[in-house]
Scaffold this active site. Structure first.
Site: not given
Lengths: 654, 654
Positions: B322, B406
């Site tokens: 990420e 998230c």
């Protein structure tokens, strides 16, 4: 037995290549690659497996479970070399390997060192992946090649005993087909070498049963009991399951076992398996006169060349499963285009040519040979591409060897038998006698046409120029046709006979990338005559079909039979910055100093101006500019022979 | 304590949004998304973890080991909603969750349900991955938001006790920094809410120590003993090791721990970590007057926007880790551009704006909000993109929830606090009093400028049109500047004051994609006056820097603050076939019926002719043609709200 043969390739023994371009490849293959590969047979444990099996040892097998085939492919390649020249050292080494192979054979004819050493009780239990029949096929091919080259029968007898053992089991004890095709075409070779039709029957059995039985699927249901399964890692079985399963369910497409061949309307699955299968099926069609099968194979060939072939002739676009994917799915930077698949494509096309006399098959062979096979080997003959990208960021390089070492010896055996692809004679000789000239390679051949021995001496400048001369010397003046393949890449051809222009009939204008070639046949009484052919070679930018997303907005450069690429070492800019005009006019220049001699393309084009960007990452398009930029392209097959860097076949268009 | 503040954002409590475009997003967020996310807190086991921890249970933890943060982000979002309206039902629910959280807190202040339930003896042993400090940060943010919204102190006291516990351990018992930054910015919020400078000191400790210690690296040496390690799967530790290791060696870049912040010259690693880190560091710079740190953060911001930001404002191009990769590496079909990273970018930019008063930060916030954050949520508020592709073959879709959840609550808390981004006042108020208008969103605000209460009523047509009016009503006539951000996307702006044209000084021509915005400041005595601003919105095709390979030969369409895309459902051709002229003139048309109201771009362009290809896969470029083709583009943030299909932001140029 009916036959469908239209043409018969001229035997390797009757052809001698002496060609400025090819000599270095063939010499390297003979003198470096074969030697290098023999060393690997030793260091990889492949020959040791045979020694241990012969000694009655158990355990300690080294390499992939089908490593025996590496030895067989090496034997086959070495045999082709022995067919065209005396080489006592090579001959002794070949004989020694044959002795090893023979000694490892079981009394019942079975021969596979993995099973003998590791799991003797599990023969023939895992046809999907354990490749016993695949190895048998390569043994047979090697045996036939060695027998034809030397007359020696030792390996042929080993192969025959194994084939007889296979015959005694399959269709009787076991109804099943190999997970990896290869034995089909080998059995037809064996039938021809031994005049035993029952090997054709066995080949036909394997071709016909495929897609009709469910044995491959059922094997997966008990994969944990059967051979080659490593319960700790999942090992072979897990890999096989991945390849054969789609969305959780068995899907035979990986091994072309999803449907009977005649019901397959597209070419699916593992590309090498597919090519060997169709080549074997073509052999069966040839031997059994199965016109329906032949017509079906021709249609399948069209589906591949019309929708699933890279501009290089490479096939099989996905690394996962080494397989075909969807129509028009031809990614460049992840192209798989396995060297072995290109070689398999040549095998298939060669058989379709022989069955039909259609020039398109010989045309694809030429293109594939230059652009999808030669690229597989480094100039020095010791490094190989397994997968052949059409675009690289600089991280893709040839390697000295592979754990799965299928490609290097496959290149070796193809190059060692190149003679077989040059000439053919018509089978319907009585009615329409003819000599086919399929590949333009400087060579001398002796052929029998219309009952007369004819000497042919060819001088060809390919791939760098298109000047070809053919001296045709018939033992007695005889009328027959000389069928010259007019390559699809050739926009313009002129033929002169004995210094006089010969008018060609019809449209012989080529279209690079179409592989739609025709023959021009010159029929006359041949005595001692000279044909001069000039195939115009111009730089032709090509586009891919609009459905090919990977090539959208891109152009590839071709010249003659070669696909070109840009390589980082020759060009200042990152390659994605070059913008090629479709009407581009690039200069072709022979450079003796470069890459052992090559024709480079040098052109002036444009690229984005770097000025004006300052520190901006994006700008209104209207505020950006182009500047002129010159580029140098080299033949794609020669890339990655200098310092590592970027490479791209498809460049952004203007 | 010195401060570097240039501007202070106007409090959410003093701003009310009433905007045709934004109302539906904010209502959906309040009425659907918050409800939907609360349900997930229940069904995912997140609230149950708190209940079990409070009850003294052990074992049975559910969800990711940092699932507590989902509850905290929901509390924070809900608190922002409560700041701007009465909602007794929501208020009761928030209080109930706060009671749960408070009950789960340990006597010493520690609070983390994973460790309490699963590995109580292993607190603070795996700072790399176990996210105790990350969860603490979100608890603190929620607590500060709730306190500011309601005046209630319960959650603030929980957070303070935990912060005090952290303070008692870090720098004393343990020298270490969090594997995932977040607590730094939270501690500065806590310091401001409690007037306790020691929380700034603790934040500074974490910012300063990072890259100076080797604790993160040493943890990996004993990863098998420490918390969160699952010896059967390798579990958390194995994943962490992959992210933190490069070529077999520890590489702290993943968590920006490879060097002290002031020695970092590019933005590396996990994008969300980086954004939260820099936001927290900016807060520390603000509170400590560290001009060197601020200047360094500004330079880092430039390296991201100049070389590592998608045209949408999205950041972090690689799904693996990420993370950020290399300069100009911005692939479209595999773009990660995590929604949370875009939100983190907004947090960072907001702080840099407050520190510097530079319009570019507010400009990137606008662009990121429209193009990289809104795209993360479906129109109905119940489906989310975690990663935001700029090109899709039709397989990429929003999902209802994620195991690592998230992004959804992060979108919710950003939307619920949108008021905070609209207006600011100058900090150096005495010398140069001014009101910053950063975002053009219809709203009413009461601000104090130059000691005078000023009511501002804004009416804005963005993003669909650029008409903005500002009614400025000062309690007493007062001289101050109104600083209007001239968006980088605006090629032409006109300002009228009380129906009279106001001449602007200097060059206010924008360049979409540069995020180089300026303020135009109108300084005068304000009484009860009306500003009318017209930001010209035209369709601007943009290009990426020549170094961006993924966008070579491509154009993206922008209009006003919006990046457009083509979606399959609106267009006949596969998207790769459209060829857009750089000088393209497309019509912008408002369509009330589509996607809840949108401006589509309709243009005429060209595409490859399909005729003439017959069955050929390649053809000489000179034999191929183009035909005209019309296309329809929609704003990128609205894609994937209709039937699944292709999408592309970057289109081949002409």
């Amino acid at each position: 037995m009916p036959t469908l043969h239209s043409a018969e390739s001229v035997d390797q023994a009757d052809v001698t290549i002496n060609d400025e371009f090819w000599n270095s490849w063939l010499e390297t293959n003979r003198e470096v690659t074969l030697e290098y590969q023999y060393d690997h047979l030793e260091t990889s444990g492949c020959l040791e497996n045979f020694r241990r099996a012969a000694a009655g040892d158990s355990g300690g097998f080294r390499g992939m479970w089908f490593a025996d085939s590496d030895a067989y492919k090496w034997l086959e390649a070495a045999s082709y070399v022995l067919a065209s020249r005396d080489d006592p050292d090579l001959s002794r080494r070949v004989d020694a390997v044959i002795d090893l192979v023979a000694a490892a054979q079981d009394d019942d004819g079975y021969l596979n060192t993995y099973f003998v050493l590791e799991e003797p009780e599990k023969r023939w239990t895992n046809l999907n992946m354990m490749h016993e029949l695949y190895c048998a096929g390569h043994l047979i091919e090697a045996a036939v090649a060695h027998h034809r080259a030397t007359g020696d029968r030792e390996l042929l007898e080993v192969a025959t005993r194994f084939a007889d053992h296979v015959e005694s089991i399959f269709g009787d004890e076991i109804a099943g087909v190999p997970g990896h095709q290869e034995i089909e075409l080998a059995l037809v070779k064996l039938a021809r070498a031994t005049d035993e039709d029952r090997y054709v029957d066995l080949a036909r059995y394997f071709v016909d049963l495929r897609g009709h039985d469910d044995r491959l699927e059922r094997e997966f249901e008990r994969i944990e009991e059967i051979a080659g399964y490593d319960p700790e890692t999942g090992g072979i079985a897990a890999g096989a399951r991945d390849a054969f399963y789609e969305d959780g369910a068995y899907d035979g497409r990986y091994a072309q076992a999803h449907a009977p061949l005649l019901e397959q309307t597209s070419v699916e699955g593992h590309a090498v398996r597919a090519m060997y299968f169709f080549a074997g099926a073509a052999d069966v069609a040839a031997e059994t006169g199965d016109a329906e099968l032949l017509a079906h194979l021709e249609r399948l060939w069209e589906t591949v060349t019309e929708r699933r072939t890279y501009v290089t002739g490479g096939i099989g676009s996905s690394a996962a499963g080494e397989r075909f994917t969807e129509d028009y799915d031809l990614p460049n930077d992840t192209a798989y285009a396995e060297t072995c698949a290109a070689i398999g494509s040549i095998f298939w096309s060669q058989r379709l040519f022989e069955l039909t006399g259609n020039a398109r098959y010989a045309d694809l062979i030429e293109w594939t040979l230059y652009n999808a096979v030669l690229v597989g080997m480094s100039r020095d003959g010791t490094e190989f591409f397994y997968d052949n990208r059409l675009e690289s960021d600089g991280d893709h390089h040839r390697e000295g060897w592979f754990e799965c070492a299928c490609c290097p010896p496959n290149v070796a055996r193809l190059l060692a038998s190149l003679e077989e692809y040059l000439y053919a004679t018509g089978r319907d000789d009585a009615d329409d006698p003819r000599l086919y000239v399929n590949q333009y390679v400087s060579s001398a051949a002796t052929v029998n046409v219309a009952g007369t021995d004819v000497d042919v001496v060819q001088t060809a400048g390919l791939p760098w120029d298109g000047e070809v001369t053919l001296e045709v010397d018939a033992a007695t003046p005889t009328e027959f046709g000389v069928s010259l393949r007019i390559p699809s890449w050739c926009p313009d051809v002129t033929v002169r006979i004995n210094d006089r222009e010969h008018a060609l009939e019809g449209d012989v204008e080529g279209h690079p990338g179409t592989w739609n070639a025709d023959y021009v046949t010159v029929t006359r009484e041949w005595d001692d005559d000279r044909l001069e052919i000039r195939f115009e070679q111009s730089v032709v930018p090509v586009r891919a079909h609009p459905a090919v997303e990977a090539d959208a907005g891109r152009i590839a450069l071709t010249r003659g039979p070669l696909v070109y690429c840009l390589e980082g070492v020759d060009n200042d800019r990152p390659l994605h910055q070059y913008r090629l005009e479709p009407e581009l006019n690039a200069d072709a220049r022979y450079r003796e100093d470069l890459l052992g001699g090559t024709v480079v393309l040098e052109g002036a084009t444009s690229a984005p101006a770097l000025e004006g960007w300052d520190d901006d990452l994006y700008l209104p398009a209207a505020e950006t500019n182009r500047v002129s930029a010159s580029f140098t392209a080299i033949p794609h097959f020669q890339w990655d022979n200098r310092e590592p860097g970027e490479m791209a076949v498809w460049l952004h268009d203007g």
